[in-house]
Design an enzyme around this catalytic site. Structure first.
Site, PDB file in Angstrom:
ATOM      1  N   SER A 170       0.847  -1.190   0.000  1.00 19.10           N
ATOM      2  CA  SER A 170       0.000   0.000   0.000  1.00 19.10           C
ATOM      3  C   SER A 170       0.880   1.237   0.000  1.00 19.10           C
ATOM      4  O   SER A 170       1.904   1.286   0.697  1.00 19.10           O
ATOM      5  CB  SER A 170      -0.921   0.019   1.226  1.00 19.10           C
ATOM      6  N   GLU A 171       0.499   2.237  -0.793  1.00 16.23           N
ATOM      7  CA  GLU A 171       1.372   3.388  -1.013  1.00 16.23           C
ATOM      8  C   GLU A 171       1.621   4.222   0.244  1.00 16.23           C
ATOM      9  O   GLU A 171       2.568   5.010   0.286  1.00 16.23           O
ATOM     10  CB  GLU A 171       0.799   4.282  -2.119  1.00 16.23           C
ATOM     11  N   ASN A 172       0.774   4.065   1.265  1.00 15.62           N
ATOM     12  CA  ASN A 172       1.005   4.826   2.493  1.00 15.62           C
ATOM     13  C   ASN A 172       2.071   4.190   3.381  1.00 15.62           C
ATOM     14  O   ASN A 172       2.355   4.686   4.464  1.00 15.62           O
ATOM     15  CB  ASN A 172      -0.305   4.999   3.288  1.00 15.62           C
ATOM     16  N   SER A 195       8.009   3.859   0.312  1.00 11.87           N
ATOM     17  CA  SER A 195       6.923   3.210  -0.406  1.00 11.87           C
ATOM     18  C   SER A 195       6.878   3.679  -1.856  1.00 11.87           C
ATOM     19  O   SER A 195       6.719   2.883  -2.783  1.00 11.87           O
ATOM     20  CB  SER A 195       5.585   3.511   0.286  1.00 11.87           C
TER      21      SER A 195
END
Length: 213
Positions: free
Chosen positions: A47-49, A89
């Site tokens: 997940s990009e976070n 990320s």
């Protein structure tokens, strides 16, 4: 018209995620794929976070809102999973370390152009997030979307009219009516919902389709 439900769409996408793939699931419909990955495959969800190694959604009452995906939904963490700085990320996303990303879309062109961050409407709130980075950074970019807009217009178009997220980046789209590969030889239908004919699908699609089922 016969349609796949959102759950059925998620199951269909999950079938095509290979064992060992590192996968990013975009905000919205794509997040549902996490709940339907085959149990006999090891798939690493990113997940990009700043989370990697996510599992399915937690059971009701077991949510931990300190552990969320990019869509602010609570997630679980599998053994070996971890979380890290946002910049790291994005380095994973931009560095070609993702095998697949699954994104939502407002429009996809027959040549694989993606428009998924802004409709261009004066009152619309643009929200590109990490979509641009994912669309060009992942080895394969899939789109999961409903086939038609609320007004009945095809989301698969000859040319996008909304602001672009990426050019020529989408290789496959999953809709509630069909699975379509976007190739140099055209938009090839490789799967279609049971009970829907190819001709019926073509009538509601704004580009010429190739029947490859």
């Amino acid at each position: 018209m016969k349609k796949w439900s959102r759950e059925q769409m998620a199951v269909r996408v999950a079938q095509d995620i290979a064992d060992g793939d590192v996968v990013n699931l975009g905000i919205g419909l794509p997040t549902m794929v996490a709940n339907h990955l085959p149990s006999d495959r090891e798939v690493i969800l990113h997940s990009e976070n700043g989370v990697i190694g996510m599992g399915p959604a937690p059971a009701e009452g077991e949510e931990d809102y300190d552990l969320i995906n990019a869509g602010k939904q609570p997630v679980t963490l599998l053994a070996g999973g971890c979380f890290f700085h946002h910049a790291d990320s994005f380095a994973m996303m931009r560095g070609g370390h993702l095998d697949v990303c699954v994104l939502g879309a407002f429009q996809v062109s027959a040549s694989g152009d993606l428009a998924n961050w802004h409709t261009g409407a004066p009152d619309a709130i643009p929200a590109v997030g990490g979509a641009m980075d994912l669309a060009i950074g992942a080895k394969k970019t899939y789109v999961m979307m409903e086939h038609l807009t609320k007004s009945g217009a095809s989301k698969l178009v000859s040319e996008c009219t909304y602001p672009l997220t990426g050019i020529g980046c989408v290789s496959r789209i999953y809709t509630d009516l069909a699975v379509i590969d976007l190739t140099p030889d055209g938009a090839k239908v490789i799967d279609i919902v049971a009970g829907l004919s190819f001709d019926e699908l073509q009538k509601v699609t704004a580009v010429t389709l190739v029947n490859a089922c």
